[in-house]
Design a protein around this motif. Sequence first.
Motif, mmCIF file in Angstrom:
data_model
loop_
_atom_site.group_PDB
_atom_site.id
_atom_site.type_symbol
_atom_site.label_atom_id
_atom_site.label_comp_id
_atom_site.label_asym_id
_atom_site.label_seq_id
_atom_site.Cartn_x
_atom_site.Cartn_y
_atom_site.Cartn_z
ATOM 1 N N SER A 13 0.827 -1.218 0.000
ATOM 2 C CA SER A 13 0.000 0.000 0.000
ATOM 3 C C SER A 13 0.855 1.261 0.000
ATOM 4 C CB SER A 13 -0.886 0.040 1.251
ATOM 5 O OG SER A 13 -1.762 -1.044 1.269
ATOM 6 N N SER A 50 -1.726 -4.623 -2.863
ATOM 7 C CA SER A 50 -2.499 -4.020 -1.779
ATOM 8 C C SER A 50 -3.051 -2.703 -2.305
ATOM 9 C CB SER A 50 -1.590 -3.728 -0.578
ATOM 10 O OG SER A 50 -0.917 -4.877 -0.171
ATOM 11 N N GLY A 51 -3.634 -1.956 -1.424
ATOM 12 C CA GLY A 51 -4.066 -0.605 -1.808
ATOM 13 C C GLY A 51 -5.574 -0.439 -1.859
ATOM 14 N N ALA A 52 -6.350 -1.532 -1.650
ATOM 15 C CA ALA A 52 -7.802 -1.408 -1.744
ATOM 16 C C ALA A 52 -8.339 -0.516 -0.619
ATOM 17 C CB ALA A 52 -8.445 -2.789 -1.661
ATOM 18 N N VAL A 53 -7.916 -0.810 0.596
ATOM 19 C CA VAL A 53 -8.443 -0.052 1.733
ATOM 20 C C VAL A 53 -8.010 1.413 1.613
ATOM 21 C CG1 VAL A 53 -8.352 0.197 4.253
ATOM 22 C CG2 VAL A 53 -8.516 -2.090 3.229
ATOM 23 N N ALA A 54 -6.728 1.614 1.278
ATOM 24 C CA ALA A 54 -6.221 2.989 1.172
ATOM 25 C C ALA A 54 -6.954 3.752 0.069
ATOM 26 C CB ALA A 54 -4.719 2.962 0.908
ATOM 27 N N ASN A 136 -5.524 -9.980 -4.483
ATOM 28 C CA ASN A 136 -5.603 -9.261 -3.204
ATOM 29 C C ASN A 136 -6.464 -10.082 -2.266
ATOM 30 O OD1 ASN A 136 -5.269 -7.313 -1.214
ATOM 31 N ND2 ASN A 136 -6.491 -5.737 -2.243
ATOM 32 N N GLU A 137 -6.379 -9.771 -1.013
ATOM 33 C CA GLU A 137 -7.264 -10.422 -0.052
ATOM 34 C C GLU A 137 -8.667 -9.858 -0.248
ATOM 35 O OE1 GLU A 137 -6.018 -10.024 4.002
ATOM 36 O OE2 GLU A 137 -7.553 -11.426 4.696
ATOM 37 N N ASP A 139 -10.999 -8.330 1.292
ATOM 38 C CA ASP A 139 -11.130 -7.648 2.588
ATOM 39 C C ASP A 139 -12.582 -7.403 2.991
ATOM 40 O OD1 ASP A 139 -8.271 -7.115 3.128
ATOM 41 O OD2 ASP A 139 -8.391 -5.885 1.333
ATOM 42 N N ASP A 150 -1.084 -10.153 6.686
ATOM 43 C CA ASP A 150 -0.992 -9.007 5.782
ATOM 44 C C ASP A 150 -0.763 -9.564 4.379
ATOM 45 O OD1 ASP A 150 1.734 -9.756 5.624
ATOM 46 O OD2 ASP A 150 2.138 -8.581 7.423
ATOM 47 N N ASN A 151 -0.638 -8.659 3.407
ATOM 48 C CA ASN A 151 -0.449 -9.142 2.038
ATOM 49 C C ASN A 151 0.942 -9.740 1.807
ATOM 50 O OD1 ASN A 151 -2.989 -8.750 1.122
ATOM 51 N ND2 ASN A 151 -2.471 -7.199 -0.415
ATOM 52 N N GLY A 212 -0.131 0.270 5.102
ATOM 53 C CA GLY A 212 -0.230 -1.182 4.976
ATOM 54 C C GLY A 212 -0.392 -1.815 6.349
ATOM 55 N N ARG A 213 -0.777 -3.090 6.360
ATOM 56 C CA ARG A 213 -0.924 -3.798 7.628
ATOM 57 C C ARG A 213 0.405 -4.378 8.089
ATOM 58 N NH1 ARG A 213 -5.615 -6.533 6.135
ATOM 59 N NH2 ARG A 213 -4.706 -8.612 6.215
ATOM 60 N N GLY A 214 1.243 -4.736 7.128
ATOM 61 C CA GLY A 214 2.448 -5.488 7.462
ATOM 62 C C GLY A 214 3.583 -4.599 7.932
HETATM 63 N N1 GLU Z 1 -5.576 -6.108 1.500
HETATM 64 C C1 GLU Z 1 -5.254 -4.809 2.010
HETATM 65 C C2 GLU Z 1 -5.603 -3.733 0.984
HETATM 66 O O1 GLU Z 1 -5.684 -4.022 -0.190
HETATM 67 C C3 GLU Z 1 -3.782 -4.635 2.330
HETATM 68 C C4 GLU Z 1 -3.263 -5.521 3.406
HETATM 69 C C5 GLU Z 1 -1.806 -5.123 3.745
HETATM 70 O O2 GLU Z 1 -1.544 -3.934 3.925
HETATM 71 O O3 GLU Z 1 -0.961 -5.984 3.799
HETATM 72 O O4 GLU Z 1 -5.748 -2.619 1.339
#
Ligand code: GLU
Length: 363
Positions: A13, A50-54, A136-137, A139, A150-151, A212-214
């Motif tokens: 992210s 990643s980047g979906a939540v952001a 991606n996960e 979420d 995390d990713n 990011g989460r990680g």
């Molecule tokens: N799946 C989360 C997203 O796309 C990111 C998880 C992570 O930061 O590792 O926002």
Amino acid sequence: MPRYKRITVKIGSNVLTRPDGTLDVTRMSALVDQVAALHKQGIEVILVSSGAVASGRSELGMEHDRRLDAVSARQLFSAVGQAKLINRYYELFKEHGIACGQILTMKESFSTRRHYLNQKHCMEVMLENGVIPIVNENDTVSVTELMFTDNDELSGMIASMMDAEILIILSNIDGIYTGAPDDPQSRLIPEISAESRTDLSKYIQTGKSAFGRGGMLTKSSIARKVAQEGIEVIIANGRRDDVLAALLRRDGATPCTRFLPSDKTTSSIKKWIAHSEGFAKGGLHINEQAAERLLSRRATSLLPVGVTSVEGDFEKGDIVRIYAPDSRQIGVGRISCDSTKARTLIGKQGGRPLIHYDYLFLD
Ligand code: GLU
């Protein structure tokens, strides 16, 4: 450049978002150009992005963070953000005449061998047909204990599942340092061997990155595990120009931390088991002799005679943890009977292995 057939690239992210949380389309476009160039050279690339939540947060506004609980906010942001993210990727790859497709997955989808193989098959079909999988996960549905750490963890599982030769984890720092990355005394660690027992946690700050989460600690433990399975892992800075091609050229000019792969080959079932710890249903405590035999790295199965107690309830075929006499977890494996039967076999001489070597993964 050495010939690579298949690589996995994880984009964090923090590479894709600006300091204010909005999607950095210029950076994204530069990375897509690099992936497209590799694709045109015949290298199969699997992207974990990643980047979906952001991106959802930047679309809908930070005030939702204050109004909603953490789970609801993450679900809302990811539902909107993933659509926006994949749409951007789709348009950017289209400019190169390349199709990409979306794979949303969850930790649970790795827990049964059948789901695992279904996912693998889907990505194989995409690659065979020249389509770039973007993973991606999911979420929106995977919350709390069902989430990947995390990713980084997800990208390790994907690289391992897809038998990639190399996993490149792009973040916003150059790799693992011997101290805080901004401390002039710290040095970047260029190489770590898969067999190295160095405790990296003494170097790494536990603070997480902005979006990011990680953190570096999970990156390094995932990297080590994946390298032990024979896949090279590189942690590098995704904001450096032309980073992917530079890393694959191996000219040493691009700062990064490389985890050198172990040269022993790991079967695909063992790889699956290696990443299955999170689904373990119970555990086996074993005695000193059994622990010594297993850790001697000879191809040894775990026999009933070495087991001192059985923890939890499990079915035949479930994943269980293995504990040494000091209660330290030393591995995981797929059990050949259910927990009721296992309890009747504790300490018995002879009989079939409780965990056959082919289904055993030691840390
Ligand atoms: N799946 C989360 C997203 O796309 C990111 C998880 C992570 O930061 O590792 O926002």
